[in-house]
Scaffold this motif. Structure first.
Motif, PDB file in Angstrom:
ATOM      1  N   ALA A 387       0.828  -1.203   0.000  1.00 52.92           N
ATOM      2  CA  ALA A 387       0.000   0.000   0.000  1.00 52.92           C
ATOM      3  C   ALA A 387       0.867   1.260   0.000  1.00 52.92           C
ATOM      4  O   ALA A 387       0.583   2.224  -0.716  1.00 52.92           O
ATOM      5  CB  ALA A 387      -0.934  -0.011   1.208  1.00 52.92           C
ATOM      6  N   GLN A 388       1.924   1.273   0.818  1.00 54.11           N
ATOM      7  CA  GLN A 388       2.784   2.445   0.874  1.00 54.11           C
ATOM      8  C   GLN A 388       3.566   2.613  -0.425  1.00 54.11           C
ATOM      9  O   GLN A 388       3.818   3.727  -0.890  1.00 54.11           O
ATOM     10  CB  GLN A 388       3.754   2.335   2.055  1.00 54.11           C
ATOM     11  N   PHE A 389       3.951   1.481  -1.018  1.00 53.98           N
ATOM     12  CA  PHE A 389       4.636   1.519  -2.300  1.00 53.98           C
ATOM     13  C   PHE A 389       3.753   2.209  -3.350  1.00 53.98           C
ATOM     14  O   PHE A 389       4.212   3.070  -4.102  1.00 53.98           O
ATOM     15  CB  PHE A 389       4.960   0.083  -2.728  1.00 53.98           C
ATOM     16  N   ILE A 390       2.477   1.859  -3.380  1.00 54.60           N
ATOM     17  CA  ILE A 390       1.536   2.450  -4.329  1.00 54.60           C
ATOM     18  C   ILE A 390       1.383   3.944  -4.062  1.00 54.60           C
ATOM     19  O   ILE A 390       1.349   4.761  -4.990  1.00 54.60           O
ATOM     20  CB  ILE A 390       0.182   1.725  -4.242  1.00 54.60           C
ATOM     21  N   LYS A 391       1.295   4.307  -2.789  1.00 52.57           N
ATOM     22  CA  LYS A 391       1.174   5.730  -2.438  1.00 52.57           C
ATOM     23  C   LYS A 391       2.398   6.515  -2.900  1.00 52.57           C
ATOM     24  O   LYS A 391       2.285   7.656  -3.369  1.00 52.57           O
ATOM     25  CB  LYS A 391       0.976   5.882  -0.933  1.00 52.57           C
ATOM     26  N   ASP A 392       3.600   5.900  -2.761  1.00 50.09           N
ATOM     27  CA  ASP A 392       4.819   6.572  -3.219  1.00 50.09           C
ATOM     28  C   ASP A 392       4.792   6.779  -4.730  1.00 50.09           C
ATOM     29  O   ASP A 392       5.187   7.839  -5.233  1.00 50.09           O
ATOM     30  CB  ASP A 392       6.052   5.741  -2.839  1.00 50.09           C
ATOM     31  N   VAL A 393       4.318   5.772  -5.472  1.00 51.83           N
ATOM     32  CA  VAL A 393       4.233   5.890  -6.931  1.00 51.83           C
ATOM     33  C   VAL A 393       3.285   7.014  -7.320  1.00 51.83           C
ATOM     34  O   VAL A 393       3.575   7.840  -8.191  1.00 51.83           O
ATOM     35  CB  VAL A 393       3.764   4.551  -7.551  1.00 51.83           C
ATOM     36  N   ARG A 394       2.127   7.054  -6.667  1.00 51.05           N
ATOM     37  CA  ARG A 394       1.141   8.077  -6.980  1.00 51.05           C
ATOM     38  C   ARG A 394       1.642   9.481  -6.634  1.00 51.05           C
ATOM     39  O   ARG A 394       1.254  10.461  -7.278  1.00 51.05           O
ATOM     40  CB  ARG A 394      -0.153   7.807  -6.214  1.00 51.05           C
ATOM     41  N   SER A 395       2.498   9.561  -5.629  1.00 51.90           N
ATOM     42  CA  SER A 395       2.964  10.868  -5.146  1.00 51.90           C
ATOM     43  C   SER A 395       4.262  11.316  -5.798  1.00 51.90           C
ATOM     44  O   SER A 395       4.765  12.395  -5.488  1.00 51.90           O
ATOM     45  CB  SER A 395       3.151  10.819  -3.623  1.00 51.90           C
ATOM     46  N   GLY A 396       4.839  10.475  -6.660  1.00 54.43           N
ATOM     47  CA  GLY A 396       6.081  10.857  -7.312  1.00 54.43           C
ATOM     48  C   GLY A 396       7.304  10.687  -6.447  1.00 54.43           C
ATOM     49  O   GLY A 396       8.361  11.258  -6.746  1.00 54.43           O
ATOM     50  N   ASN A 397       7.201   9.884  -5.386  1.00 53.54           N
ATOM     51  CA  ASN A 397       8.340   9.665  -4.483  1.00 53.54           C
ATOM     52  C   ASN A 397       9.193   8.502  -4.983  1.00 53.54           C
ATOM     53  O   ASN A 397       9.237   7.423  -4.390  1.00 53.54           O
ATOM     54  CB  ASN A 397       7.844   9.375  -3.064  1.00 53.54           C
ATOM     55  N   ALA A 398       9.863   8.720  -6.111  1.00 53.69           N
ATOM     56  CA  ALA A 398      10.631   7.648  -6.741  1.00 53.69           C
ATOM     57  C   ALA A 398      11.731   7.123  -5.826  1.00 53.69           C
ATOM     58  O   ALA A 398      11.954   5.907  -5.725  1.00 53.69           O
ATOM     59  CB  ALA A 398      11.218   8.133  -8.064  1.00 53.69           C
ATOM     60  N   GLU A 399      12.430   8.016  -5.155  1.00 51.95           N
ATOM     61  CA  GLU A 399      13.499   7.593  -4.238  1.00 51.95           C
ATOM     62  C   GLU A 399      12.950   6.707  -3.137  1.00 51.95           C
ATOM     63  O   GLU A 399      13.528   5.673  -2.790  1.00 51.95           O
ATOM     64  CB  GLU A 399      14.192   8.824  -3.631  1.00 51.95           C
ATOM     65  N   ASP A 400      11.793   7.097  -2.596  1.00 47.62           N
ATOM     66  CA  ASP A 400      11.215   6.338  -1.489  1.00 47.62           C
ATOM     67  C   ASP A 400      10.787   4.939  -1.926  1.00 47.62           C
ATOM     68  O   ASP A 400      11.052   3.950  -1.255  1.00 47.62           O
ATOM     69  CB  ASP A 400      10.013   7.082  -0.896  1.00 47.62           C
ATOM     70  N   PHE A 401      10.087   4.852  -3.085  1.00 43.05           N
ATOM     71  CA  PHE A 401       9.621   3.513  -3.438  1.00 43.05           C
ATOM     72  C   PHE A 401      10.775   2.626  -3.900  1.00 43.05           C
ATOM     73  O   PHE A 401      10.733   1.410  -3.727  1.00 43.05           O
ATOM     74  CB  PHE A 401       8.435   3.537  -4.416  1.00 43.05           C
ATOM     75  N   MET A 402      11.834   3.184  -4.451  1.00 47.00           N
ATOM     76  CA  MET A 402      12.988   2.361  -4.794  1.00 47.00           C
ATOM     77  C   MET A 402      13.738   1.898  -3.540  1.00 47.00           C
ATOM     78  O   MET A 402      14.252   0.781  -3.493  1.00 47.00           O
ATOM     79  CB  MET A 402      13.924   3.122  -5.735  1.00 47.00           C
ATOM     80  N   HIS A 403      13.765   2.753  -2.511  1.00 45.47           N
ATOM     81  CA  HIS A 403      14.361   2.312  -1.244  1.00 45.47           C
ATOM     82  C   HIS A 403      13.543   1.164  -0.647  1.00 45.47           C
ATOM     83  O   HIS A 403      14.088   0.222  -0.063  1.00 45.47           O
ATOM     84  CB  HIS A 403      14.440   3.477  -0.254  1.00 45.47           C
ATOM     85  N   ARG A 404      12.235   1.255  -0.786  1.00 49.10           N
ATOM     86  CA  ARG A 404      11.388   0.173  -0.279  1.00 49.10           C
ATOM     87  C   ARG A 404      11.666  -1.129  -1.035  1.00 49.10           C
ATOM     88  O   ARG A 404      11.749  -2.203  -0.452  1.00 49.10           O
ATOM     89  CB  ARG A 404       9.908   0.549  -0.416  1.00 49.10           C
ATOM     90  N   LEU A 405      11.809  -1.001  -2.368  1.00 50.82           N
ATOM     91  CA  LEU A 405      12.089  -2.193  -3.159  1.00 50.82           C
ATOM     92  C   LEU A 405      13.470  -2.758  -2.819  1.00 50.82           C
ATOM     93  O   LEU A 405      13.662  -3.974  -2.739  1.00 50.82           O
ATOM     94  CB  LEU A 405      12.015  -1.831  -4.649  1.00 50.82           C
ATOM     95  N   GLU A 406      14.424  -1.859  -2.585  1.00 46.19           N
ATOM     96  CA  GLU A 406      15.767  -2.290  -2.187  1.00 46.19           C
ATOM     97  C   GLU A 406      15.722  -3.007  -0.836  1.00 46.19           C
ATOM     98  O   GLU A 406      16.327  -4.065  -0.658  1.00 46.19           O
ATOM     99  CB  GLU A 406      16.692  -1.072  -2.116  1.00 46.19           C
ATOM    100  N   ASP A 407      14.994  -2.431   0.110  1.00 45.96           N
ATOM    101  CA  ASP A 407      14.841  -3.064   1.425  1.00 45.96           C
ATOM    102  C   ASP A 407      14.189  -4.436   1.304  1.00 45.96           C
ATOM    103  O   ASP A 407      14.546  -5.380   2.003  1.00 45.96           O
ATOM    104  CB  ASP A 407      13.982  -2.179   2.340  1.00 45.96           C
TER     105      ASP A 407
END
Length: 512
Positions: A387-407
């Motif tokens: 859910a947070q990953f989707i919110k990051d995508v919608r909000s343009g937080n590319a750094e955040d969702f890539m950090h999540r994917l890395e984690d």
């Protein structure tokens, strides 16, 4: 209206006034044109109700068919001896499980029609009781087998036990051929058809109607049947959900329609279980998917290390789809026959099909179900939340969702099944398909096309995936191939992201 949810007994359904979509014309077609039939359909599609309808028909209960097609035909309405075997009533996990259920059925039949002599084998006892029933009643026997393949599906991950079950059933069902002179009619149902080295290899008098166009709608509900039987119900669902009636019909089609069982089918068939539940409760939910967990499907996918993105692009032949060869490691026939994929297109020249998900319920449910099987067992689930990953995508937080994917990949504590690169590809496939239910995700797999394109109203993401190279290599391919060119005049913010997966460390590195 009383909806027959979970009602599998035709007599109960008719006597207690439940809604019934008349399928007796197709039932009578079988009865009047042949003697031995097999039908494969997904679970909860009405196979057991069809077996029960045939049982009532051959019991001579004409009053149950009043107002239905079968009630108008020229039929003698005699009572035939019926041997009904339901293999859906037991858990098959030991060497004796199948023998126990067959022995129990035989004991009941032998009480009704005592044989003149005894045989120690299960198939021998079956043969004797068929002959005894025919001789004692003066009429040939009707044999109905429901969920013939349940023991085989439950042991798909236990080769030794499955082989033992297969040999038992092969000999048992062989009686249908050896006792032909004493049999009026036989009907077997199941989810799958195990072929070649399986239970039907010698039973060549059994007509498989699973993919015949004449029987496409023998189970399930068509668009015409929906309008004819449930139009008022759809109005009620529409009002409850603040939809127009046409919007409600479209939502029903999107969620529950779309099953095609042969290349001639012009329209799809609705999943009857999900449809009736929605009409009854007036709430759109994944009713069919919530009632069963296809663990045997995931086992087969992981065992073969099947590339998930191929599910909806690989072409398969009619022969392949129509039978499950346990020696074949292609899981697509199992996915098709179980109802998780359906026929989408047909190449007549080469007699091949392309498959796809029948509807939104199945696609979303299946992808969600795959998620834990293709992802690390994260102790702290808050480290990666879809859910947070989707919110990051919608909000343009590319750094955040890539950090999540890395984690996510860095958590460790997971088992890689098969080749590591397939694990990486399958894991990302599951995530991006799941993401696609909330934002517009388009995947391309052909050479020279971007791996992942994600679009939202404000943002565009182009992702290129590599294995055992570098994230810079991936990003350079986006530039060299000009993947961003179609969006040069677009006002949205565009992100180019290169991702590399290391099969040695099982980690990703990335660059935006």
């Amino acid at each position: 209206m009383k909806y027959p949810i979970g009602i599998q007994n035709f007599e109960k359904l008719r006597r207690e006034g439940y809604a019934y979509v008349d399928k007796t014309a197709l039932m009578y077609k079988m009865v009047s044109e042949g003697s031995y039939y097999f039908l494969s359909r997904p679970r909860r599609f009405g196979k057991s109700l069809m077996v029960s309808t045939l049982e009532a028909f051959f019991s001579g209960k004409k009053e149950l068919f009043e107002g239905l097609y079968a009630g108008t035909v020229d039929w003698e309405w005699k009572e035939y001896p019926i041997l009904h075997l339901d293999l859906n009533v037991k858990k098959y996990d030991t060497a004796t499980s199948l023998n126990d259920i067959l022995d129990r059925a035989l004991l009941g039949w032998e009480d009704l029609y005592p044989p003149k002599w005894k045989d120690p084998s299960l198939e021998g006892r079956f043969e004797l009781v068929v002959k005894a029933a025919a001789e004692q009643t003066g009429r040939p026997v009707v044999i109905l087998v429901d969920e013939y393949d349940k023991p085989l599906l439950q042991t798909i991950d236990n080769e030794a036990l499955q082989t033992e079950y297969r040999n038992t059933l092969k000999a048992f069902y062989g009686v249908l051929k050896s006792c032909d002179a004493h049999i009026k009619f036989a009907f077997l149902t199941g989810v799958t058809k195990f072929g070649k080295v399986s239970v039907f290899s010698d039973l060549n008098n059994l007509k498989d109607i699973s993919m015949l166009p004449q029987y496409s709608t023998i189970c399930g509900i068509t668009e015409q049947e929906l309008h004819a039987n449930f139009d008022d119900s759809v109005k009620e669902v529409a009002a409850f959900n603040e939809l127009t009636q046409e919007e409600c019909y479209e939502r029903l089609r999107l969620d529950y329609d779309g099953y095609h069982f042969n290349e001639y089918a012009k329209e799809g068939v609705y999943n009857p279980f999900s449809l009736l539940n929605t009409l009854s409760f007036k709430v759109f939910r994944d009713y069919w998917f919530e009632t069963g967990t296809p663990s045997f499907l995931v086992y087969q996918l992981k065992k073969t290390c099947y590339p998930l993105e191929n599910m909806t692009v690989e072409e398969v032949s009619t022969d392949t789809l129509n039978s499950i060869d346990i020696l074949n490691e292609n899981p697509l026939p199992l996915l098709y026959q179980s109802g998780y994929l359906t026929l989408k297109s047909y190449d007549r020249e080469f007699d091949t099909f392309t498959l796809g998900f029948p509807n939104r319920e199945v696609e979303q449910g299946f992808i969600k179900y795959l998620l834990p099987f293709y992802t690390p067992k994260v102790e702290d689930k808050n480290r990666f939340a879809v859910a947070q990953f989707i919110k990051d995508v919608r909000s343009g937080n590319a750094e955040d969702f890539m950090h999540r994917l890395e984690d996510f990949f860095a958590t460790g504590n997971y088992e890689v099944v098969g080749r590591a690169e397939k694990y990486f590809q399958n894991t990302l496939y599951v995530f991006f398909r799941l993401l696609g239910f909330y934002v517009d995700v388009e995947r391309h797999t052909a050479n020279g096309r971007m791996d992942v394109l994600i679009q939202t109203p404000q943002y565009i993401y182009i992702l290129e995936l590599k294995v055992d190279k570098t994230a810079t290599d991936a990003l350079q391919q986006i530039e060299d191939k000009g993947y961003a060119r179609p969006f040069e005049g677009d006002s949205r913010t565009l992100y180019k992201i290169g991702i590399n997966f290391s099969t040695e460390t099982k980690l990703i590195d990335w660059v935006i």
